[in-house]
Design an enzyme around this catalytic site. Structure first.
Site, PDB file in Angstrom:
ATOM      1  CB  SER A  35      -1.103  -0.013   1.156  1.00  0.00           C
ATOM      2  OG  SER A  35      -0.557  -0.473   2.591  1.00  0.00           O
ATOM      3  CG  ASN A  91      -2.717   4.110   0.719  1.00  0.00           C
ATOM      4  OD1 ASN A  91      -4.232   4.249   1.123  1.00  0.00           O
ATOM      5  ND2 ASN A  91      -2.625   2.364   0.962  1.00  0.00           N
ATOM      6  CD  GLU A 126      -4.038   3.746  -5.400  1.00  0.00           C
ATOM      7  OE1 GLU A 126      -4.183   5.325  -5.540  1.00  0.00           O
ATOM      8  OE2 GLU A 126      -2.595   3.377  -4.935  1.00  0.00           O
ATOM      9  CG  HIS A 150      -2.615  -0.252  -3.426  1.00  0.00           C
ATOM     10  ND1 HIS A 150      -2.623   1.069  -2.834  1.00  0.00           N
ATOM     11  CD2 HIS A 150      -2.239  -1.272  -1.970  1.00  0.00           C
ATOM     12  CE1 HIS A 150      -3.709   1.109  -1.594  1.00  0.00           C
ATOM     13  NE2 HIS A 150      -3.334   0.171  -1.562  1.00  0.00           N
TER      14      HIS A 150
END
Ligand code: 3HC
Length: 379
Positions: free
Chosen positions: A120, A192, A153, A141
């Site tokens: 992440s 994130n 992602e 991700h």
């Protein structure tokens, strides 16, 4: 190369979900973990999820069985990788642990097999150097829960072969998910970089503004239109994930978040959120349980600093060409369920109020809160 067989390493929240969505798209999946008891728990969760989807007529009862039986849980790493086209690593977010896993894999799996990491936050280029195949290495991700969130992602490292980017993009599309390419391998990638700092900011808001957690969360849900409050989402994601992501992001980039000590405290006390029955809130059910947030509670709080910190990080992503504004909006919509675009939210809450609140906090807590110039143009 055509991907048919996929190995997922790690059967936690993300690993078991990625295994399930891959099996739902027709791939044969090997789900690997270090102990049988983890795999048993993961297979139980997969069954629960498939049954939920069947109750909602998203899949048929027959499909539940076919999908379930196309996932082979396995502890032996060699058996899990002996006939695979793609290895997706979803082990906990700890660089040393990932290094150990890649060291084991290197001699075991042929170099033409693609390795993808569901990290992440860890830089893909740095991870790729732990392998014998940096050109066949990439970040993919997923978002929690992988069964419901449409975003993935895709993060190429500096040596990733463009063909691998293409193949993984096709794989993501074959899951009926939406790939967004992260153009630069930055700490936290796109979503994130916004989500993780918000958990810390929600805690700072709690200290500063002396309101309760559920009031802040209600304001985030009803005034910012997020599907969950921030504390609720952190508990749902797992405070181990949030802590490790925070630690790794902060190690590589001191400007991305301001650490609040409470996250480490909860992590050290094994209060990890929904999965342990207690985190910020308490839970009875470890499958899926929501916090009672209300419109009425939301009227007690304006989440200006929470939105300000999110908008500052969003502006940083655009300024640094990590993604386009369009990709940013898509990523936040499909990865965090935002119903309104982030800079629209700033406008709705009043741009000057958001900027002024950031400036006030900057005076007390320093330059982390300095409003990004990009915000001044939001009218
Ligand atoms: N499989 C199948 N069904 C599931 C499920 C799963 N894994 N998880 C939950 N469900 C079901 C629930 O049981 C519930 O069923 P019910 O209607 O029978 O009660 C239904 O899905 C969801 O119903 P809700 O009314 O609670 O749902 P929402 O409309 O709020 O949608 C959500 C749920 C999609 C989870 C939404 O709340 C959301 O988008 N939340 C934000 C999630 C998010 O931001 N994720 C990203 C976190 S960051 C991350 O993952 C990155 C990592 O690297 C840290």
């Amino acid at each position: 190369m055509t991907i048919k067989n996929i190995t997922i390493l790690g059967s936690g929240i993300m690993g078991h979900g990625i295994a399930q969505v891959s099996a739902m798209a027709g791939y044969k999946v090997f789900l690997r973990d270090i102990e049988q008891k983890f795999l048993d728990k993961a297979m139980e969760k997969i069954k629960w999820s498939l049954q939920k989807l069947s109750e909602k007529n998203k899949i048929t009862a027959n499909e539940v069985d076919t999908i379930y039986s196309s996932i082979t849980p396995v502890v032996d790493l060699r058996a899990a990788t002996s006939n695979t086209d793609l290895v997706i690593e979803a082990v906990p977010e700890d660089f040393k642990l990932k290094e150990k896993v890649y060291n084991e894999l290197n001699g075991m799996v042929q170099d033409d097999v693609i390795f993808a990491s569901n990290t992440s936050t860890l830089p893909i280029t740095e991870l790729s150097k732990l392998t014998t195949r940096p050109q066949n290495f990439i970040g993919v991700h997923f978002f929690n829960p992988p069964q419901l969130m449409k975003l993935v992602e895709v993060i190429p490292g500096t040596q990733t072969n463009p063909k691998v980017v293409q193949e993984l993009t096709h794989y993501v599309q074959s899951l009926n998910k939406h790939p967004v390419i992260c153009q630069k391998d930055v700490s936290g990638f796109i979503v994130n970089r916004i989500f993780i700092p918000l958990v810390h900011e929600a805690l700072f808001s709690l200290d500063r503004d002396r309101v309760s957690m559920d009031v802040i969360d209600s304001a985030v849900k009803f005034k910012l239109d997020f599907p969950m409050g921030i504390f609720e989402l952190a508990d749902y994601t797992g405070l181990d994930v949030v802590y490790k992501a925070s630690y790794e992001m902060n190690l590589r980039d001191k400007n991305v978040l301001l650490m609040h000590p409470k996250i480490k405290e909860l992590y050290d006390n094994n209060q990890l959120g929904q999965k342990t029955g207690k985190g910020f809130y308490e839970y009875k059910d470890n499958n899926y349980e929501r916090v009672n947030l209300t419109q009425e509670k939301s009227s007690q709080y304006d989440p200006l600093s929470i939105l300000g910190v999110a908008a500052n990080n969003a502006a940083w992503l655009i300024e640094n060409k990590v993604c386009t504004l369009e990709d940013l909006n898509t990523a936040l919509k499909l990865g965090m369920g935002l119903k309104t675009e982030i800079f629209e939210l700033v406008k709705n809450l009043n741009t000057s109020k958001v900027i002024n609140r950031l400036r006030e906090i900057e005076m007390q807590q320093g330059s982390f809160y300095r409003p990004n110039k990009y915000l001044e143009n939001i009218k």
